[in-house]
Enzyme design. Sequence first.
Site, short mmCIF file in Angstrom:
data_model
loop_
_atom_site.label_atom_id
_atom_site.label_comp_id
_atom_site.label_asym_id
_atom_site.label_seq_id
_atom_site.Cartn_x
_atom_site.Cartn_y
_atom_site.Cartn_z
N VAL A 1 -0.64 -4.66 -0.96
CA VAL A 1 -0.02 -4.57 -2.10
C VAL A 1 1.35 -4.05 -2.41
O VAL A 1 2.15 -4.82 -2.95
CB VAL A 1 -1.11 -3.54 -3.06
CG1 VAL A 1 -0.41 -3.05 -4.26
CG2 VAL A 1 -2.42 -4.04 -3.33
N ASP B 1 6.55 2.94 4.79
CA ASP B 1 5.35 2.93 5.34
C ASP B 1 5.33 3.83 6.35
O ASP B 1 6.26 4.16 7.31
CB ASP B 1 4.63 1.53 5.86
CG ASP B 1 3.37 1.62 5.84
OD1 ASP B 1 2.70 0.91 5.06
OD2 ASP B 1 2.75 2.31 6.91
N THR C 1 -5.88 1.48 -6.39
CA THR C 1 -6.76 1.75 -7.12
C THR C 1 -7.44 2.86 -6.96
O THR C 1 -7.91 3.66 -5.74
CB THR C 1 -7.91 0.76 -6.79
OG1 THR C 1 -7.30 -0.64 -6.97
CG2 THR C 1 -9.15 0.58 -7.66
N LEU D 1 -18.18 -17.91 -10.03
CA LEU D 1 -19.71 -18.26 -10.01
C LEU D 1 -19.90 -19.13 -8.98
O LEU D 1 -20.72 -20.25 -9.16
CB LEU D 1 -19.78 -19.09 -11.54
CG LEU D 1 -20.27 -18.41 -12.43
CD1 LEU D 1 -20.46 -19.33 -13.76
CD2 LEU D 1 -21.43 -17.41 -12.44
N ALA E 1 -21.74 -19.70 -5.66
CA ALA E 1 -22.84 -18.89 -4.56
C ALA E 1 -22.06 -19.08 -3.19
O ALA E 1 -21.52 -19.93 -2.87
CB ALA E 1 -23.97 -19.58 -4.70
N GLY F 1 -17.17 -9.85 -0.16
CA GLY F 1 -16.54 -8.92 0.86
C GLY F 1 -15.20 -8.40 0.55
O GLY F 1 -14.86 -8.45 -0.71
N CYS G 1 -11.57 -5.03 -1.61
CA CYS G 1 -11.60 -4.27 -3.00
C CYS G 1 -12.93 -4.08 -3.65
O CYS G 1 -13.68 -3.07 -3.46
CB CYS G 1 -10.79 -4.97 -3.85
SG CYS G 1 -8.90 -4.83 -3.39
N LYS H 1 -12.10 -14.30 2.82
CA LYS H 1 -11.75 -15.51 1.93
C LYS H 1 -10.68 -16.08 2.69
O LYS H 1 -10.31 -15.84 3.44
CB LYS H 1 -11.41 -15.14 0.54
CG LYS H 1 -10.41 -14.55 0.49
CD LYS H 1 -10.03 -14.37 -1.30
CE LYS H 1 -8.68 -13.41 -1.38
NZ LYS H 1 -8.42 -13.19 -2.84
N1 LIG Z 1 -5.64 -5.75 -1.28
C1 LIG Z 1 -5.57 -6.25 -2.22
O1 LIG Z 1 -6.14 -7.24 -2.46
C2 LIG Z 1 -5.74 -4.93 -3.33
C3 LIG Z 1 -5.44 -5.65 -4.74
C4 LIG Z 1 -5.48 -4.74 -5.61
C5 LIG Z 1 -5.59 -3.43 -5.54
N2 LIG Z 1 -5.56 -3.08 -4.49
C6 LIG Z 1 -5.51 -1.47 -4.01
O2 LIG Z 1 -4.07 -1.27 -3.54
C7 LIG Z 1 -4.01 -0.13 -2.76
C8 LIG Z 1 -3.67 -0.55 -1.41
O3 LIG Z 1 -4.32 -1.68 -0.87
P1 LIG Z 1 -3.72 -2.51 0.40
O4 LIG Z 1 -4.75 -3.64 0.79
O5 LIG Z 1 -2.42 -2.75 0.04
O6 LIG Z 1 -3.76 -1.43 1.71
P2 LIG Z 1 -3.27 -1.34 3.12
O7 LIG Z 1 -4.06 -0.66 4.01
O8 LIG Z 1 -2.91 -2.94 3.40
O9 LIG Z 1 -1.75 -0.60 3.10
C9 LIG Z 1 -1.85 0.67 2.62
C10 LIG Z 1 -0.42 1.26 3.60
O10 LIG Z 1 -0.24 2.66 3.12
C11 LIG Z 1 0.36 3.22 4.53
N3 LIG Z 1 0.40 4.74 4.09
C12 LIG Z 1 -0.63 5.38 3.95
N4 LIG Z 1 -0.06 6.59 3.54
C13 LIG Z 1 1.03 6.53 3.70
C14 LIG Z 1 2.19 7.60 3.26
N5 LIG Z 1 1.76 8.89 2.87
N6 LIG Z 1 3.38 7.25 3.21
C15 LIG Z 1 3.76 5.84 3.66
N7 LIG Z 1 2.95 4.83 3.82
C16 LIG Z 1 1.66 5.35 3.94
C17 LIG Z 1 -0.29 2.64 5.54
O11 LIG Z 1 0.05 2.92 6.87
C18 LIG Z 1 -0.55 1.21 5.08
O12 LIG Z 1 0.30 0.48 5.63
C19 LIG Z 1 -5.70 0.29 -2.68
O13 LIG Z 1 -6.01 1.23 -3.34
C20 LIG Z 1 -6.54 -0.83 -2.89
O14 LIG Z 1 -7.75 -0.72 -3.64
C21 LIG Z 1 -5.55 -3.82 -3.18
#
Ligand SMILES: NC(=O)c1ccc[n+]([C@@H]2O[C@H](COP(=O)([O-])OP(=O)(O)OC[C@H]3O[C@@H](n4cnc5c(N)ncnc54)[C@H](O)[C@@H]3O)[C@@H](O)[C@H]2O)c1
Length: 439
Positions: free
Chosen positions: A11, A30, A122, A253, A255, A260, A263, A324
Amino acid sequence: MRVAMIGTGYVGLVSGACFADFGHVVTCIDKDAAKIARLKAGEMPIFEPGLDQLVATNVREGRLFFATDAAEAVREADAVFIAVGTPSRRGDGYADLTYVYAAAEEIAGQLDGFTVVITKSTVPVGTGDEVQAIIAKARPGADFAVVSNPEFLREGAAIADFKRPDRVVVGTEDERARAVMRELYRPLFLNETPLLFTGRRTSELIKYAANAFLAVKITFINEMADLCEAVGADVQEVSRGMGLDNRIGRKFLHAGPGYGGSCFPKDTLALVRTAADAGAPTRLVEATVQVNDARKKKMAQKVVEALDGDVAGKTIGVLGLTFKPNTDDMRDAPALDIIPALQAMGARIQAFDPEGMHEAEKLLPDVAFCTGPYEAAEDAHAIVIITEWDQFRALDFNRLRLTMRSHVLVDLRNVYRPEDMRGQGFRYTSVGRRGPRTT
Ligand SMILES: NC(=O)c1ccc[n+]([C@@H]2O[C@H](COP(=O)([O-])OP(=O)(O)OC[C@H]3O[C@@H](n4cnc5c(N)ncnc54)[C@H](O)[C@@H]3O)[C@@H](O)[C@H]2O)c1
């Protein structure tokens, strides 16, 4: 605007690169130094179509930067996004907010001038209140507002989703923060994207409600698939017949082996916990979580049945491992349930995935990873399609027949048509179509 993005994962990196492409100056931060080093060297830490070019262009044009330390970028920022992970807390299913709160602490120390702190992760209802309290405690008198701005992008189509979303949800009561959010998303006004302003708690809940609804929809059609198998109906046609009704819609929709990904599993579970704690249990979502967990396990049994009730000593070629297509994300992928279950029953697994094998190698011991679908099919008693990557949609069945030991195909994504497979001389099993085994 100047933007600091805390967390450069699926994200954070996509959002950061897209905001830079909108014309803002963005620093993606990061803690993972290896990730930042790769990005600085022009390498993508994840697979997402089009992301490499988007990042390269914006780095070249001086709008996108990467750092391991948040201090400088936060000090200069008008907007600081928190886009860190919120995984399921081990053991109880609550969203683990450790990373979010740690990020809030770090941000607090650096705020300089009015800054909008935006939770893109989220997070359960009330997390924004807690983030606000953490910052206010660490920096009394700091001038800031905490906003909820959940992200709805889908991996595999993330850039298009971010740039042309169905809506942008912004939860805040602060007028200054609203103005900043409007400015950040201004390019989207051109294509008339609805910008939905709500209260912060409402915005936090919208994200969970949306994900849970989609998870329920998938699980509903999966249950219909089981029913189709039991009564001799075809779930593809049931799905089409339902989906053409505009009130229902065709999406989600399809099947398959159960949802997985990074999220739905964690978000449904977290919503169940939030709702139970609030004394307003979400029974539909509770049932969805249970049905989906059981389904992923049941898929291994489908493979066993296709191989006459016994997989011991047999070789199974698995096509597709990620949750996916068009992503390398293995989080909570059905393959992580199906493959170990088959191994436990004595099967030998050889697998191929176009992008997910690097991650899968860490999670799936004793699997022989292959260079392509035909190598995975070599001497196999059966092949199982777990993820519907495009390259598995037009397999060369002559080639497969020559290389496989027996001609059994288990298609957990209904990529092929039973009558075509019969024509190819395959014993074919799919999901929710004309009996448990269509031969
Ligand atoms: N992946 C998706 O498709 C998606 C879609 C919508 C929402 N989200 C939500 O977005 C959020 C992030 O998801 P993601 O899939 O990108 O996660 P991710 O694990 O790919 O990325 C999170 C990153 O944050 C870094 N991090 C953690 N603590 C930190 C800090 N204090 N300072 C700097 N970096 C730090 C981690 O090293 C990691 O690289 C989640 O809450 C997820 O539910 C994800």
